[in-house]
Write a protein that holds these residues in place. Structure first.
Motif: not given
Length: 270
Positions: A25-49
């Motif tokens: 359960l802890l790993l799921i939370i960590l994995f999802l948190g890291a993944y969502l952060g990666t997705v949002l950060g990457s898409l935001l950077l691409i959108y701003l560019f």
């Protein structure tokens, strides 16, 4: 005789990182948190560019490609790992495992090349600013980015072909949460020495050569920073390159330990 009596592997069992429900359960939370952060950060950077013309510079262009590669490798690995943590049947087909190896290495190897190209971009911006705009044209930037992706495809093809061409019979348990070439080699029924040497040689090209280029580039950058007369100039140069250098150390350090030490092929499943 046992080898011939064994059935051919059609699927692999991913054992994951832990069998404990609370740990999972802890790993799921960590994995999802890291993944969502990666997705949002990457898409935001691409959108701003794409949306802001002021960001249409070589630096942000390479950052977008790096974000796209990072988004790719995260999407290939993390969702499947989370699904396996939520289900009892933690299996992946042989073809699916091969596809995961191929696609994840494309993204990872492309990141290696992009980080080297970005260090060259920083070198020109800091050490030769007068000629920067003449050298880093959009044509050159596009060719460099395309070359990085081609290097990723070639490197991934080498790993995938040499790994999947080996016979797999009997043992299909992978002590990991995703398919990786070095770990698959430990499950091969045949002699994997040639495959290990091929992957090691590929690692020399895709890891050590970019690292060498990065070290040379930052060597010139440091010399230039030391020669700067103003403190503000040094701080600006350091803030520009500091984050990139930290990513380089963490990224390449992990990959070199995983792929460039011969014993790691056997130790990863212990």
């Amino acid at each position: 005789m046992n080898q011939y009596n064994s059935t051919w592997v059609t699927e692999f069992l991913l054992l994951g990182l832990s069998d404990d429900p609370q740990t999972q359960l802890l790993l799921i939370i960590l994995f999802l948190g890291a993944y969502l952060g990666t997705v949002l950060g990457s898409l935001l950077l691409i959108y701003l560019f794409l949306a802001d013309s002021q960001l249409h510079t070589p630096t942000y262009f390479f950052l977008c490609n790096l974000s796209l590669a990072d988004l790719g490798v995260s999407t290939i690995i993390v969702p499947q790992a989370v699904v396996h943590m939520l289900t009892r049947r933690k299996v992946i087909s042989f073809i699916g495992c091969g596809a995961q190896v191929f696609l994840s290495i494309i993204s990872g190897a492309t990141q290696c090349s992009l980080l080297a190209v970005m260090s060259y971009d920083w070198y020109l911006a800091i050490c030769d600013p007068m000629h920067y705009s003449f050298i880093m044209t959009w044509k050159i930037c596009s060719q460099l980015a395309l070359g990085c992706w081609i290097c990723g495809i070639v490197a991934s093809s080498v790993d995938t072909i040499f790994t999947l061409c080996l016979p797999y019979q009997g043992d299909n348990k992978i002590a990991h949460f995703f398919c990786d070439a070095p770990i698959l080699l430990t499950l091969a029924s045949g002699d994997s020495h040639k495959a290990e040497m091929a992957i090691f040689s590929k690692g020399v090209v895709i890891l050590l050569i970019p690292v060498s280029l990065i070290l040379v580039s930052y060597g010139f950058i440091i010399v230039t920073m030391v020669r700067m007369k103003t403190t503000s100039g040094r701080l600006k140069a350091f803030s520009t390159c500091g984050s990139h250098l930290l990513v380089v150390i963490l990224f390449y350090g992990t990959l070199i330990i995983a792929y460039m030490t011969p014993k790691s092929f056997r130790e990863q499943i212990k």
